[in-house]
Design a protein around this motif. Structure first.
Motif, short mmCIF file in Angstrom:
data_model
loop_
_atom_site.label_atom_id
_atom_site.label_comp_id
_atom_site.label_asym_id
_atom_site.label_seq_id
_atom_site.Cartn_x
_atom_site.Cartn_y
_atom_site.Cartn_z
N GLY A 51 0.93 17.20 7.72
CA GLY A 51 -0.17 16.31 8.10
C GLY A 51 0.25 14.90 8.44
N GLY A 52 1.51 14.55 8.15
CA GLY A 52 2.02 13.24 8.51
C GLY A 52 1.45 12.09 7.72
N VAL A 53 1.55 10.89 8.30
CA VAL A 53 1.20 9.67 7.56
C VAL A 53 -0.28 9.61 7.20
CG1 VAL A 53 3.12 8.34 8.53
CG2 VAL A 53 0.90 8.35 9.71
N TYR A 54 -1.14 10.20 8.01
CA TYR A 54 -2.57 10.11 7.69
C TYR A 54 -2.93 10.97 6.48
CZ TYR A 54 -2.92 7.69 12.12
OH TYR A 54 -2.76 6.78 13.14
N ALA A 55 -2.26 12.11 6.36
CA ALA A 55 -2.47 12.93 5.16
C ALA A 55 -1.95 12.19 3.92
CB ALA A 55 -1.79 14.28 5.31
N LEU A 97 0.81 -1.21 0.00
CA LEU A 97 0.00 0.00 0.00
C LEU A 97 0.85 1.27 0.00
CD1 LEU A 97 -2.86 1.32 0.28
CD2 LEU A 97 -2.51 1.19 2.77
N VAL A 98 1.97 1.26 0.75
CA VAL A 98 2.74 2.50 0.94
C VAL A 98 4.10 2.47 0.24
CG1 VAL A 98 1.58 2.91 3.13
CG2 VAL A 98 3.79 1.73 3.12
N GLU A 99 4.40 1.39 -0.47
CA GLU A 99 5.69 1.29 -1.16
C GLU A 99 5.92 2.50 -2.07
OE1 GLU A 99 9.26 -0.21 -1.70
OE2 GLU A 99 7.78 -1.55 -0.78
N GLY A 100 7.13 3.12 -1.94
CA GLY A 100 7.49 4.23 -2.80
C GLY A 100 6.87 5.57 -2.44
N THR A 101 6.18 5.64 -1.29
CA THR A 101 5.55 6.90 -0.88
C THR A 101 6.35 7.55 0.24
OG1 THR A 101 4.16 6.00 0.90
CG2 THR A 101 3.34 5.79 -1.37
N ALA A 102 5.94 8.77 0.62
CA ALA A 102 6.63 9.50 1.69
C ALA A 102 6.50 8.81 3.04
CB ALA A 102 6.08 10.92 1.78
N ILE A 103 5.57 7.88 3.16
CA ILE A 103 5.42 7.15 4.42
C ILE A 103 6.66 6.32 4.73
CG2 ILE A 103 4.09 5.28 5.52
CD1 ILE A 103 1.61 6.44 4.19
N THR A 104 7.43 6.00 3.70
CA THR A 104 8.67 5.23 3.90
C THR A 104 9.89 6.14 4.06
OG1 THR A 104 9.15 5.06 1.53
CG2 THR A 104 7.69 3.39 2.48
N VAL A 137 -5.48 1.14 15.75
CA VAL A 137 -5.66 0.71 14.37
C VAL A 137 -6.43 1.80 13.65
CG1 VAL A 137 -6.57 -1.05 12.82
CG2 VAL A 137 -5.72 -1.72 15.09
N ALA A 138 -5.92 2.21 12.48
CA ALA A 138 -6.59 3.18 11.62
C ALA A 138 -7.27 2.45 10.47
CB ALA A 138 -5.59 4.20 11.08
N TYR A 139 -8.54 2.80 10.21
CA TYR A 139 -9.32 2.15 9.16
C TYR A 139 -9.73 3.17 8.10
CZ TYR A 139 -9.91 -1.65 12.57
OH TYR A 139 -9.70 -2.65 13.47
N ALA A 140 -9.65 2.77 6.85
CA ALA A 140 -10.15 3.57 5.74
C ALA A 140 -11.60 3.18 5.47
CB ALA A 140 -9.29 3.36 4.50
N GLY A 185 -4.30 9.63 2.84
CA GLY A 185 -5.38 10.30 2.12
C GLY A 185 -5.00 10.56 0.68
N ASP A 186 -3.74 10.94 0.44
CA ASP A 186 -3.27 11.17 -0.93
C ASP A 186 -3.37 9.90 -1.77
OD1 ASP A 186 -2.63 13.74 -0.12
OD2 ASP A 186 -0.48 13.32 0.14
N LEU A 187 -3.26 8.75 -1.10
CA LEU A 187 -3.33 7.47 -1.79
C LEU A 187 -4.77 6.98 -1.99
CD1 LEU A 187 -0.43 5.62 0.09
CD2 LEU A 187 -0.38 6.50 -2.26
N GLY A 188 -5.72 7.77 -1.48
CA GLY A 188 -7.12 7.35 -1.58
C GLY A 188 -7.56 6.45 -0.45
#
Length: 250
Positions: free
Chosen positions: A174-178, A160-167, A221-224, A181-184
């Motif tokens: 806004g951190g990881v939650y923002a 899900l987060v490979e290659g994104t700023a989360i890594t 736990v965060a849920y989308a 959100g960018d990833l949908g």
């Protein structure tokens, strides 16, 4: 005939601890000041060394003092961080580019260090919660006013987060939650479990905890949308540094 109530005087070590506590709370002894040592207490109160040690141990166990090897016992005052469970996770907070920690610190200086980010095989809990065999893990330590107060370990499904700023160390406004959100995959629901325990040796070292100081462990736990879990975060808090606030409607 009514019997008079029996009053039991507290042990002398507790009376000495009470006097020292009064000096701390009144400001006579400030943060970082050295408390009278065992020899000084023995001379002042005519007590045995074991009694002096008990008096100091009371304040250490209360989190008001910390021993330093070969140096003595020092006042350890710290204005607790008020952690508002729902407000800090509001989308209005991180959705506008504000860090969650700005809600916790409320203008106090805070830093993040001991940052480790890597892709690894999911542990049993992460695999069960996130439904992923591999995860990106973000480990970090937070300090407020120069004092370490929290360790945090976040897990995200690797694909899900490979290659994104989360890594990356800097996840942006806004951190990881923002970024989710960018990833949908905007988080729309959170669950937290809270428990207390004694710290593991590595945790005590990273947080600089004195003997007898417990920690609070919060697993979130965060849920989308659709109930899809997108993050598992385990936070280890210095129990003496926090007040946990939760608001509920009747």
């Amino acid at each position: 005939m009514t019997e008079s109530p029996v009053h039991h005087e507290s042990p002398i070590y507790r009376r000495i601890a009470d006097r020292l506590r009064e000096q701390i709370m009144s400001g006579t002894l400030g943060d970082g000041d050295r408390l009278p040592g065992e020899n000084a207490l023995m001379a002042e109160y005519g007590i045995a060394r074991a009694t002096a040690r008990q008096a100091l141990a009371v304040l250490i166990n209360e989190g008001l003092a910390v021993p330093r090897r070969g140096s003595g016992v020092y006042v350890r005052l710290f204005r607790p961080i008020r952690r508002h469970g729902s407000r800090r996770l509001s989308r209005q907070q991180w959705g506008q580019g504000t860090a969650i920690w700005d809600s916790d610190a409320r203008g106090r200086a805070y830093t993040v260090d001991e940052i480790q980010i890597q892709r690894e095989a999911a542990g049993e809990q992460a695999a069960q919660v996130l439904g992923a065999q591999e995860v990106w893990v973000r480990r970090r330590r937070y300090s407020v006013d120069g004092r370490p107060v929290q360790l945090a370990v976040s897990h995200f499904p690797a694909d899900l987060v490979e290659g994104t700023a989360i890594t990356l160390p800097d996840t942006g406004p806004g951190g990881v939650y923002a970024r989710l959100g960018d990833l949908g995959h905007t988080p729309v629901h959170f669950t937290e479990e809270v428990r207390a325990r004694m710290p593991l040796p590595g945790e005590a070292e990273l947080l600089g905890l004195p003997a007898g100081n417990p920690v609070i462990v919060i697993s979130r736990v965060a849920y989308a949308v659709g109930g899809v879990p997108v993050e598992l975060n385990e936070m280890t808090l210095d129990a003496a540094s926090y007040v946990l606030q939760y608001d509920f409607e009747a």
